[in-house]
Design a protein around this motif. Structure first.
Motif, PDB file in Angstrom:
ATOM      1  N   PHE A 639       1.102  -1.087   0.011  1.00 27.24           N
ATOM      2  CA  PHE A 639      -0.058   0.132   0.109  1.00 27.24           C
ATOM      3  C   PHE A 639       0.975   1.124  -0.025  1.00 27.24           C
ATOM      4  N   ALA A 640       0.560   2.452  -0.621  1.00 27.57           N
ATOM      5  CA  ALA A 640       1.301   3.643  -0.754  1.00 27.57           C
ATOM      6  C   ALA A 640       0.490   4.758  -0.424  1.00 27.57           C
ATOM      7  N   PHE A 641       1.195   5.477   0.417  1.00 30.76           N
ATOM      8  CA  PHE A 641       0.599   6.989   0.503  1.00 30.76           C
ATOM      9  C   PHE A 641       1.721   7.852  -0.215  1.00 30.76           C
ATOM     10  N   SER A 642       1.259   8.822  -0.724  1.00 32.10           N
ATOM     11  CA  SER A 642       2.212   9.718  -1.655  1.00 32.10           C
ATOM     12  C   SER A 642       1.809  11.219  -1.651  1.00 32.10           C
ATOM     13  N   ALA A 643       2.618  11.888  -1.800  1.00 33.07           N
ATOM     14  CA  ALA A 643       2.421  13.398  -1.650  1.00 33.07           C
ATOM     15  C   ALA A 643       3.656  14.061  -2.428  1.00 33.07           C
ATOM     16  N   ASP A 644       3.408  15.368  -3.034  1.00 33.28           N
ATOM     17  CA  ASP A 644       4.782  16.196  -3.198  1.00 33.28           C
ATOM     18  C   ASP A 644       4.392  17.443  -2.427  1.00 33.28           C
ATOM     19  N   THR A 645       5.551  17.686  -1.623  1.00 34.30           N
ATOM     20  CA  THR A 645       5.587  18.808  -0.814  1.00 34.30           C
ATOM     21  C   THR A 645       7.085  19.643  -1.008  1.00 34.30           C
ATOM     22  N   ARG A 646       7.404  20.639   0.048  1.00 38.36           N
ATOM     23  CA  ARG A 646       8.698  21.363  -0.222  1.00 38.36           C
ATOM     24  C   ARG A 646       9.079  21.233   1.352  1.00 38.36           C
ATOM     25  N   ARG A 647      10.472  21.878   1.190  1.00 39.47           N
ATOM     26  CA  ARG A 647      11.308  21.692   2.192  1.00 39.47           C
ATOM     27  C   ARG A 647      10.619  22.300   3.370  1.00 39.47           C
ATOM     28  N   SER A 648      10.032  23.463   3.294  1.00 40.83           N
ATOM     29  CA  SER A 648       9.512  24.048   4.667  1.00 40.83           C
ATOM     30  C   SER A 648       8.228  23.015   5.135  1.00 40.83           C
ATOM     31  N   ASP A 649       7.734  22.284   4.574  1.00 47.91           N
ATOM     32  CA  ASP A 649       6.445  21.690   4.638  1.00 47.91           C
ATOM     33  C   ASP A 649       6.959  20.171   5.151  1.00 47.91           C
ATOM     34  N   LEU A 650       7.955  19.731   4.770  1.00 45.59           N
ATOM     35  CA  LEU A 650       8.332  18.200   4.832  1.00 45.59           C
ATOM     36  C   LEU A 650       8.117  17.507   6.120  1.00 45.59           C
ATOM     37  N   ALA A 651       8.427  18.187   7.184  1.00 46.22           N
ATOM     38  CA  ALA A 651       8.474  17.536   8.615  1.00 46.22           C
ATOM     39  C   ALA A 651       6.890  17.560   8.990  1.00 46.22           C
ATOM     40  N   ASP A 652       5.987  18.336   8.615  1.00 46.16           N
ATOM     41  CA  ASP A 652       4.544  18.448   8.747  1.00 46.16           C
ATOM     42  C   ASP A 652       3.890  17.245   7.689  1.00 46.16           C
ATOM     43  N   GLN A 653       4.354  17.341   6.669  1.00 38.31           N
ATOM     44  CA  GLN A 653       3.993  16.210   5.712  1.00 38.31           C
ATOM     45  C   GLN A 653       4.234  14.763   6.121  1.00 38.31           C
ATOM     46  N   LEU A 654       5.507  14.440   6.622  1.00 40.49           N
ATOM     47  CA  LEU A 654       5.684  13.321   7.423  1.00 40.49           C
ATOM     48  C   LEU A 654       4.946  12.961   8.492  1.00 40.49           C
ATOM     49  N   LYS A 655       4.727  14.020   9.328  1.00 40.47           N
ATOM     50  CA  LYS A 655       3.974  13.762  10.695  1.00 40.47           C
ATOM     51  C   LYS A 655       2.388  13.195  10.213  1.00 40.47           C
ATOM     52  N   LEU A 656       1.950  14.075   9.105  1.00 44.39           N
ATOM     53  CA  LEU A 656       0.664  13.527   8.936  1.00 44.39           C
ATOM     54  C   LEU A 656       0.425  12.218   8.348  1.00 44.39           C
ATOM     55  N   LEU A 657       1.170  11.846   7.534  1.00 45.75           N
ATOM     56  CA  LEU A 657       1.353  10.519   7.034  1.00 45.75           C
ATOM     57  C   LEU A 657       1.617   9.372   8.206  1.00 45.75           C
ATOM     58  N   ALA A 658       2.368   9.535   8.923  1.00 42.29           N
ATOM     59  CA  ALA A 658       2.745   8.694  10.100  1.00 42.29           C
ATOM     60  C   ALA A 658       1.468   8.779  10.888  1.00 42.29           C
ATOM     61  N   ALA A 659       1.021   9.770  11.341  1.00 39.90           N
ATOM     62  CA  ALA A 659      -0.151   9.939  12.078  1.00 39.90           C
ATOM     63  C   ALA A 659      -1.461   9.033  11.478  1.00 39.90           C
ATOM     64  N   LYS A 660      -1.529   8.800  10.083  1.00 38.07           N
ATOM     65  CA  LYS A 660      -2.457   8.092   9.740  1.00 38.07           C
ATOM     66  C   LYS A 660      -2.544   6.795  10.028  1.00 38.07           C
ATOM     67  N   LEU A 661      -1.231   6.226   9.959  1.00 44.05           N
ATOM     68  CA  LEU A 661      -0.921   4.691  10.383  1.00 44.05           C
ATOM     69  C   LEU A 661      -0.963   4.649  11.806  1.00 44.05           C
ATOM     70  N   ALA A 662      -0.625   5.613  12.755  1.00 44.57           N
ATOM     71  CA  ALA A 662      -0.587   5.318  13.852  1.00 44.57           C
ATOM     72  C   ALA A 662      -2.182   5.364  14.683  1.00 44.57           C
ATOM     73  N   ALA A 663      -2.871   6.503  13.957  1.00 46.36           N
ATOM     74  CA  ALA A 663      -4.158   6.391  14.611  1.00 46.36           C
ATOM     75  C   ALA A 663      -5.372   7.053  13.675  1.00 46.36           C
ATOM     76  N   PRO A 664      -5.699   6.137  12.643  1.00 40.95           N
ATOM     77  CA  PRO A 664      -6.549   6.376  11.754  1.00 40.95           C
ATOM     78  C   PRO A 664      -8.120   6.588  12.269  1.00 40.95           C
TER      79      PRO A 664
END
Length: 976
Positions: A639-664
């Motif tokens: 299964f795959a989550f995907s996104a295009d982001t930028r440097r200033s948003d990278l940390a929050d982008q990763l947090k969002l995707l990780a949170a989906k796995l941790a607490a859907p």
């Protein structure tokens, strides 16, 4: 200007619209305003402010005060040819050429309907410098692929010829410019060519007809009644096409293919002065006789024409389309006009967000959208489309009209306006950040689009500056005024499409359009602050425990203390863009291969179900004004989550995707909406051979494996919020995680973000593959084709012929060699089935080699054709296959296959998407890394003998399997 539809909270859609927003068209006018004169308040001609004293205004900017984009060099030849050229090295070595003729189907007489499009076809057959059928072969030798690198388009208002020439050498570029000039100036319009090409156009007309086209034609005829556009489709009509003669087509060419109607745009890895010289060399001496033909009038909306129409299409869901129509009038492209366009765009976005919110919350409609558009210099319109849930279209129309009534009577709140402005600002800022790596082909297409709708273009920084400079203009009062104008016109028309007859449908529709409605403010989304602090806590950060250099472009593999692995490729190939992909679990191999499951529902509802305490509306607010995405797909082995982001948003982008796995979150509304959408969509899959192929090709070629079956209404009945959660909750928690970061980031920052997000997740154990789910099979050979029926026109059919090959990473080099073989096969099929027989417009040969399975691959041939040509399709395909196995191909034919593949791989490898796709799964299977090292020679180095051996190995008639898609009453074919 034609603005793309603005969907709520979709940064990509906002970017698409805003990419041209500073290009105010000369194709619309605000009602009640006089035609702009192109002069300032002192009566002096408008002039771009960034021109130096004495500097001539480029032809694209005359009458405008939009700053000139000085990356472009503009010029005009003495004969009237206009051009724009610029240096662009994305991708390196490529040159993108566009030649636009200001003539489309609207310039045809009644007896010429379809001639503009037919002329486009004939131009590619042969011309002054190229014998019939040789142009495509010449460009193949230069590395260009027909259909992707070389093609054309005909619309109601123009015809455009396109060539993306990879690795353009001076000689190759000069030869290509020469060929294109011969095509435009002196195409081979012989009687023989016309006779040969008309059947091809008729095949295209047949393949593209059907319920969708009938609905489009009916809508066009209603909305533009009394105007030329109502009866002008670029494809033409059978009676006029069949009556086409060489003199008649030549007359159309002589009338419209003239220097003053020609614009040449080139963007590529070449100095502008060189490009200018080539244009002057090949077009400077072009002279034609006579004067320019007058342009026909396109007419204006006629309030006296009918306003309602009903149409029955059994394959369609209920659908209501409305048009609020205003006359098209030319205006000058000014900053002030562009500012108003931006305000109009925000106004439509506000309404679309409300409509989407209502649909998400369980409204009477599945989907409703609004867009403002200027159509073919004929209408300045506001268009509304509504897909009801079930058959109560009157309730859905009333609900939407209530939302519109609220929008046109009550001003939006400052919070709503600020929300949309943040979205637009972010989209424009991304354009500025990524401007240096924008592809030349896109820039060339943007100029052509601007010319077609009589607009200028603006540099990304200019667009952002103008937007930010008009913040004070976005008042509630001005937004209300814009909304009221967008929903005012000389007439409002609507069409109802229904799967079954509705008694007195037109009367009911007319009444529904005029009935008073109460303004419904409940669709307004209340202000609610949502921040990334509201996401679930992920726990203590993990640590990087191992870093492995892959010894390839600086790409590294990283392992975290909880077992999460990542592949990192920091680079500036695409400035300010980072591709993120998170792969986990087993994908399709997590579902049984012998019984139905709810695999299909994941893409429809999993992301929308939310994260923690945050639902879909909260996610929209969370990411508002940010470059943060959230896609989901099921792959063969993950299964795959995907996104295009930028440097200033990278940390929050990763947090969002990780949170989906941790607490859907398990919001039931997206599941219910997915169920309703699935039930409605299934009706359309029987409408034509094309839709049947879309529904059944993957399912049938995988031997009816239920994992690839498009769900029927009966399948959808099993989808409940409870069943959805029971299926997907354990899958989100299973299997190792692979994170891929490819793009413009700093390694240290990325590692720190990974440790705090995916590194904080609990360890995950490997998950065994479901019994039998790691197996994939191609159907066993049959003596007769499998027959599938469609409910469309009786003159439409489709056929598939396939041979089993293999699968897996071990033999991936053989799969790449098969790409060469299928390219050769495809070229021959095009020549014999389309160019010579005229039996199919777009036949194709596929090489499907599943890397995640050790078998189940195939080489397949697909064609759409008339039922009487099904036998011819099988005869030609089998004959080509047998000849490839019996006789080595020529060196020239081999080169014409390998050179486009060489250029394709070379161009693709300059972007991150190529490397990401090749390396995904490498943390589980290191063989994918070694397989990548030989990719270019695998696709380009071979011999005629190797091709013959592959054909003899795989293209064995006794191993072939086939199916046909036939009309309901057509007899099944015998043999294949």
């Amino acid at each position: 200007m034609t603005f793309p539809l603005m969907r709520p909270a979709r940064v990509a859609a906002a970017l698409a619209a805003l990419s041209l927003v500073l290009s105010a068209p000369l194709v619309a006018q605000l009602p009640g305003e006089p035609v702009a004169s192109g002069t300032d308040e002192n009566g002096k001609p408008l002039r771009p402010p960034n021109l130096e004293p004495g500097e001539k205004t480029p032809w694209l900017y005359r009458g405008s005060n939009v700053p000139v984009d000085k990356e472009w060099t503009f010029g005009e030849l003495s004969n009237g040819v206009r051009y724009a050229v610029r240096r662009n090295g994305v991708p390196p070595g490529q040159v993108s050429i566009r030649v636009r003729i200001d003539a489309g189907s609207m310039m045809e007489t009644d007896a010429e309907q379809g001639f503009a499009h037919l002329l486009e076809h004939l131009t590619f057959r042969g011309s002054k410098y190229v014998p019939d059928g040789e142009a495509i072969r010449i460009w193949q030798r230069l590395g260009a692929s027909f259909g992707s690198d070389s093609n054309a388009e005909t619309t109601p208002t123009h015809t455009v010829y396109k060539l993306d020439l990879p690795a353009a050498t001076p000689a190759g570029l000069d030869e290509s410019m020469k060929i294109l000039s011969g095509m435009i100036r002196e195409p081979g319009l012989t009687a023989e060519a016309v006779t040969a090409e008309v059947p091809v156009v008729m095949a295209e007309l047949r393949e593209r007809s059907g319920a969708q086209v009938r609905v489009g034609d009916a809508t066009r005829q209603l909305f533009f009644a009394g105007q030329k556009l109502a009866e002008r489709s670029p494809i033409g009509k059978p009676e006029t096409l069949n009556a086409a003669t060489s003199p008649a087509v030549r007359a159309f060419h002589e009338r419209w293919y003239r220097p003053e109607n020609t614009v040449i745009v080139i963007a590529g890895d070449v100095e502008p002065a060189t490009l200018e010289a080539l244009i002057k060399t090949h077009y400077g001496d072009w002279k034609v006789k006579g004067k320019q033909a007058p342009y026909p009038g396109f007419g204006a909306p006629d309030p006296a024409k009918p306003v309602a129409r009903a149409m029955v299409e059994p394959g369609f869901p209920y659908l209501v389309s409305m048009g609020i129509l205003r006359p098209w009038k030319p205006v000058n492209d000014t900053i002030a006009y562009n500012q108003q366009l931006l305000i109009d765009l925000v106004a439509t976005q506000l309404i679309n967000r409300r409509l989407e919110g209502r649909a998400r919350g369980g409204g009477s409609f599945l989907q409703a959208q609004v867009n403002a558009e200027d159509v073919s210099r004929s209408v300045d319109g506001t268009f509304v489309s509504i897909v009801p849930i079930g058959d109560d279209w009157q309730a859905a129309l009333a609900d939407v009209r209530g939302v519109l009534a609220d929008a046109t009577t009550t001003a939006p709140t400052p919070e709503e306006i600020a929300r949309e402005m943040a979205e637009f600002d972010a989209a424009l800022a991304v354009r500025v950040e990524s401007a240096e790596t924008e592809a030349g082909s896109k820039q060339a297409d943007d100029i052509i689009g601007a010319v077609d709708i009589r607009e200028t273009i603006a540099a990304p920084q200019t667009a952002l500056d103008v937007f930010r400079g008009m913040t004070a203009m976005y008042t509630p009062e001005r937004l209300l005024e814009a909304t009221q104008r967008l929903f005012s016109g000389v007439t409002t028309r609507a069409i109802l499409i229904s799967p079954q007859a509705v008694p007195e449908a037109e009367k009911l529709l007319n009444t529904a359009l005029t009935r008073d409605v109460t303004a419904d403010a409940s669709a307004r989304l209340a202000a609610a602050a949502v921040t990334f602090d509201d996401l679930p806590d992920l726990g203590a950060p993990g640590k990087v425990t191992q870093v492995t250099d892959l010894r390839m472009l600086g790409i590294e593999m990283v392992e975290l203390s909880n077992g999460v692995k990542a592949i990192l490729y920091p680079n500036d190939a695409e400035v300010s863009k980072i591709m993120v992909k998170v792969r986990f679990g087993n994908g399709y191999q997590a579902f049984p291969a012998d019984k139905p499951s709810l695999a299909w529902a994941g893409q429809a509802a999993l992301v929308a179900s939310g994260v923690g305490e945050i639902g879909q509306e909260g996610l929209d607010r969370l990411t508002n004004g940010r470059r943060i995405g959230f896609g989901f797909e099921i792959e063969n082995d993950a299964f795959a989550f995907s996104a295009d982001t930028r440097r200033s948003d990278l940390a929050d982008q990763l947090k969002l995707l990780a949170a989906k796995l941790a607490a859907p979150r398990w919001d039931p509304n997206p599941v219910r909406r997915a169920k309703a959408g699935t039930e409605l969509a299934y009706r359309s899959f029987s409408m034509s051979p094309q839709t049947v192929l879309e529904r059944d090709l993957s399912y049938l070629t995988r031997n009816r494996d239920p994992r690839w079956k498009v769900p029927s209404p009966q399948d959808a009945a099993a989808l409940t919020p409870e069943a959805f959660r029971a299926t997907w909750e354990p899958l989100l928690a299973q299997g190792p995680i692979e994170v891929m970061l490819f793009g413009d980031f700093e390694k240290a920052e990325a590692l720190a973000a990974l440790e705090k997000t995916f590194g904080a997740l609990p360890p995950r154990a490997a998950v065994p593959v479901v019994s039998g789910a790691d197996s994939l099979t191609f159907p066993a050979p049959t003596a007769e084709p499998v027959v599938v029926r469609h409910e469309g026109a009786p003159d439409q059919a489709a056929a598939f012929l396939g041979w089993p090959t293999g699968g897996g990473i071990i033999d991936v080099q053989e799969s790449r060699q098969l790409e060469i073989l299928t390219a050769i096969f495809n070229s021959r099929l095009f020549d014999q089935l389309r160019a010579q027989a005229g039996a199919s417009y777009a036949p194709q040969v596929l090489n499907n080699w599943p890397i995640a399975f050790d078998k189940g691959g195939y080489v397949g041939v697909i064609g759409q054709l008339a039922p009487e040509n099904v036998g011819k399709f099988f005869d030609i395909a089998n004959s080509i296959a047998a000849d490839l196995a019996a006789t080595p191909v020529s060196a020239d034919e081999l080169s014409r296959a390998t050179e486009p593949l060489r250029q394709l791989v070379s161009r693709a490898s300059t972007g991150n998407n190529f490397w990401l796709n090749q390396l995904q799964g490498a943390t589980r299977d290191p063989r994918r890394i070694s397989a990548l090292r030989t990719i270019l020679p695998d696709y380009t180095v071979t011999t005629p003998e190797r091709m013959q051996a592959l054909a003899a190995k795989y293209l064995v008639k006794d191993k072939a399997w086939s199916f046909v898609v036939l009309p309901e009453e057509a007899p099944a074919p015998t043999g294949r």
